[in-house]
Motif scaffolding. Structure first.
Motif, short mmCIF file in Angstrom:
data_model
loop_
_atom_site.label_atom_id
_atom_site.label_comp_id
_atom_site.label_asym_id
_atom_site.label_seq_id
_atom_site.Cartn_x
_atom_site.Cartn_y
_atom_site.Cartn_z
N ARG A 112 1.15 4.09 -2.84
CA ARG A 112 0.88 5.49 -2.49
C ARG A 112 1.97 6.43 -3.01
O ARG A 112 1.68 7.58 -3.34
CB ARG A 112 0.79 5.58 -0.95
CG ARG A 112 0.40 6.93 -0.43
CD ARG A 112 0.01 6.80 1.03
NE ARG A 112 -0.16 8.09 1.65
CZ ARG A 112 -0.36 8.27 2.94
NH1 ARG A 112 -0.43 7.24 3.75
NH2 ARG A 112 -0.52 9.49 3.43
N VAL A 113 3.20 5.96 -3.02
CA VAL A 113 4.29 6.86 -3.42
C VAL A 113 4.79 6.59 -4.84
O VAL A 113 5.76 7.17 -5.27
CB VAL A 113 5.48 6.79 -2.43
CG1 VAL A 113 5.03 7.15 -1.03
CG2 VAL A 113 6.14 5.42 -2.44
N ARG A 128 0.84 -1.20 0.00
CA ARG A 128 0.00 0.00 0.00
C ARG A 128 0.87 1.25 0.00
O ARG A 128 0.59 2.23 -0.67
CB ARG A 128 -0.93 -0.02 1.21
CG ARG A 128 -2.26 0.62 0.90
CD ARG A 128 -3.40 0.14 1.75
NE ARG A 128 -3.03 -0.02 3.14
CZ ARG A 128 -3.40 -1.07 3.88
NH1 ARG A 128 -4.12 -2.02 3.35
NH2 ARG A 128 -3.04 -1.16 5.13
N PHE A 129 1.96 1.18 0.78
CA PHE A 129 2.90 2.30 0.82
C PHE A 129 3.51 2.53 -0.56
O PHE A 129 3.55 3.64 -1.07
CB PHE A 129 4.00 2.04 1.85
CG PHE A 129 5.16 2.99 1.74
CD1 PHE A 129 5.03 4.31 2.14
CD2 PHE A 129 6.37 2.58 1.21
CE1 PHE A 129 6.09 5.20 2.02
CE2 PHE A 129 7.44 3.45 1.10
CZ PHE A 129 7.29 4.77 1.49
#
Lengths: 363, 363
Positions: A278-279, A274-275
């Motif tokens: 996100r980036v 997910r991280f």
């Protein structure tokens, strides 16, 4: 129906990226109609090799006989390649046959061609490239210019601030977006002469100028709009992408050190995924060329199909949100208040982004 | 014994950061002797409130009666505060009483004062700030200038390249460090006029110039030295710090989403901690002011005690590695070859960093 003209030839990869991205985008957005611009044979060949249940539905090939190379000087692109896919795509917007155009090609050429074909708004000398970057507050910071203008005057920086303000007012429906000037310190004495002059112009303007901001402030979200010249903006954007990529690979490395850390990584995988998502800088692909009389989007040259599709979404969003006419209105309003005495301008800008009627009253 | 003069008054926090950092640094490095420069009473008071088993061992207070403020214009710092802690610290180096000096204060003032007191090397007009940034290859990339010079000519950029080359040759013992010029594209036609001129100078020089690099290349590690003007370098550095911080907080957020992800975070904690430590920008604090006749270190103004101690370590390392005389030698060598016909320069530079004897032979 939102009609988007795609320069299918541009970018580091060209058709093998643009066509699959276009097809996937079309498949998932029933309200778009795509004009595929470029060398007809090659587009046909690429389409033939692609799979999509929808066939040629809401797709149209518009032939162009020339292609602007990534290293073509601007003059060559503009004067000698008059039937380039870029030029044809921009002309489709000018002629009202498309609502937006997009290219992953040579930035300088795309800027010069779209400016030549579409012209700038009143009071704007040069278009600027702008994109939204995620910030620590969970929102986004708009930054411009990101590479369209490498030698800027203070007046140009003021115009970027106007365009940025107009875009945020239009897209985010924010009344008085805050503007920061990118500098090497917050103090007024800092920076080179052009930045100091620009700060004076901004202070005297009706914009909501909060002063100098530093590089880290792009990500802290202290202002809505960060203004800088295109050289600085481009370098910062690419450095950020490079850093994010490196940090991502560092995380991977740390989890790969031993069987134990691999196990920890397996446990944490959903969160890390997910991280990473996100980036992922590809999600932020698709910068707007502001200040033109038409919606023009620039994709990263190195975009893969996923990134190019993100840029297509941005083109669709700009049209759906009526970015062009809203931005045009706000730019006209601010420019007009710049020409009137200070007291009245302040009142007028307080009225904000959608004060079109009061704007009319005052004339 | 390595003697380091510390401007204890500089930085956003001053004594509450510099004194504890100095004490801890002294406690862990038996080969250092520290000269604490600043307002005597205040230093005494801060020392009295600090705890260290070693007392005043290898510590010496050198009184200065003035302090340069973070927002003092350079002229005020230089002309009106002649007994500032910065000035006294730099003078200790000039007089041979210290081997290095360090300040976390006002960058412009620190640069102007150290330049005024210590003078630049032959062939170098302006000092440049340089630091080593981690890269994807697991090594470091040296970047300069990071904020000492906001308006640079092409000639200045060439000088930065010379200083960077000399530093890498000296510190990393690399024979022909590669140099890249920060630009908005790899193509020769890209960039503003100054950058284009600088590229021509670099191509004609005996340096190992590989061409333009883009922002992301700072972190890919394609070159040993990245050259840019101080405005761009400062903004990129701070933007990188801001981004790294934001990404760190994003990771935390993702792990805090639910009890399950918190558990995953607890499992992965050792790895995440190691990652956090690896990318902690405080570890990279302490930039060298190159091109001066003395070792001068600049700490980040916002440094905490840990970061300031990292900068002290850098000062110690520079002295221990004999950075000054090695850099001075290499700068002299390159500058001399710039003034001789092309063929001989190439041979000479191939001989590399420590070819001092062959350099002598040729005269």
């Amino acid at each position: 129906m939102i009609r988007i003209a795609i320069d299918c030839m541009g970018g580091d990869h060209g058709l093998p990226v643009t066509i699959p991205a276009a097809l996937n985008f079309r498949d998932h957005h029933p309200d778009v109609h795509l004009l595929l611009v470029g060398l007809q044979d090659q587009i046909e060949a690429q389409l033939a090799s692609a799979r999509s249940a929808l066939g040629r539905d809401r797709l149209e090939i518009v032939a162009a006989t020339e292609v602007v190379a990534m290293d073509d000087p601007v003059e060559v692109a503009l004067r000698r390649k008059k039937d380039s896919s870029m030029r044809v795509a921009a002309t489709l917007v000018k002629d009202g046959r498309a609502d937006a155009c997009i290219s992953a090609g040579n930035t300088g050429a795309w800027m010069a061609i779209s400016r030549y074909v579409l012209k700038t708004l009143d009071g704007i000398d040069r278009p600027a490239i702008s994109t939204a970057l995620p910030n620590q507050k969970g929102g986004v910071t708009y930054m411009l210019d990101l590479g369209a203008n490498v030698d800027c005057t203070a007046q140009h920086l003021l115009q970027f601030a106007i365009m940025g303000t107009a875009m945020v007012a239009a897209i985010e429906q924010r009344q008085k977006p805050t503007v920061g000037l990118l500098n090497i310190g917050e103090e007024v004495i800092k920076g080179n002469d052009i930045v100091k002059q620009a700060a004076e112009l901004l202070r005297a303007s009706p914009l909501n100028f909060t002063g100098n901001v530093e590089g880290n402030d792009i990500y802290t979200g202290v202002v809505d709009v960060v203004v800088c010249d295109g050289f600085v903006g481009n370098v910062v954007l690419k450095a950020s992408e490079g850093l994010a990529k490196m940090l991502g690979s560092f995380i991977k490395e740390e989890f790969k050190r031993s069987p134990l850390t691999l196990l920890m990584g397996a446990v944490a995988k959903p969160v890390l995924g997910r991280f990473r998502n996100r980036v992922d800088h590809r999600r932020y692909n698709g910068a707007a060329l502001l200040g033109l009389r038409g919606v023009v989007i620039k994709s990263h040259g190195s975009a893969d199909a996923y990134a190019f599709e993100c840029a297509l979404k941005r083109a669709r969003g700009a049209v759906a949100n009526d970015m062009l006419s809203l931005t045009t209105q706000v730019v006209a309003q601010i420019n007009q208040s710049l020409q009137t005495p200070a007291e009245s301008t302040l009142t007028r800008v307080d009225a904000g982004a959608n004060a079109q009627s009061s704007h009319g009253d005052r004339q």
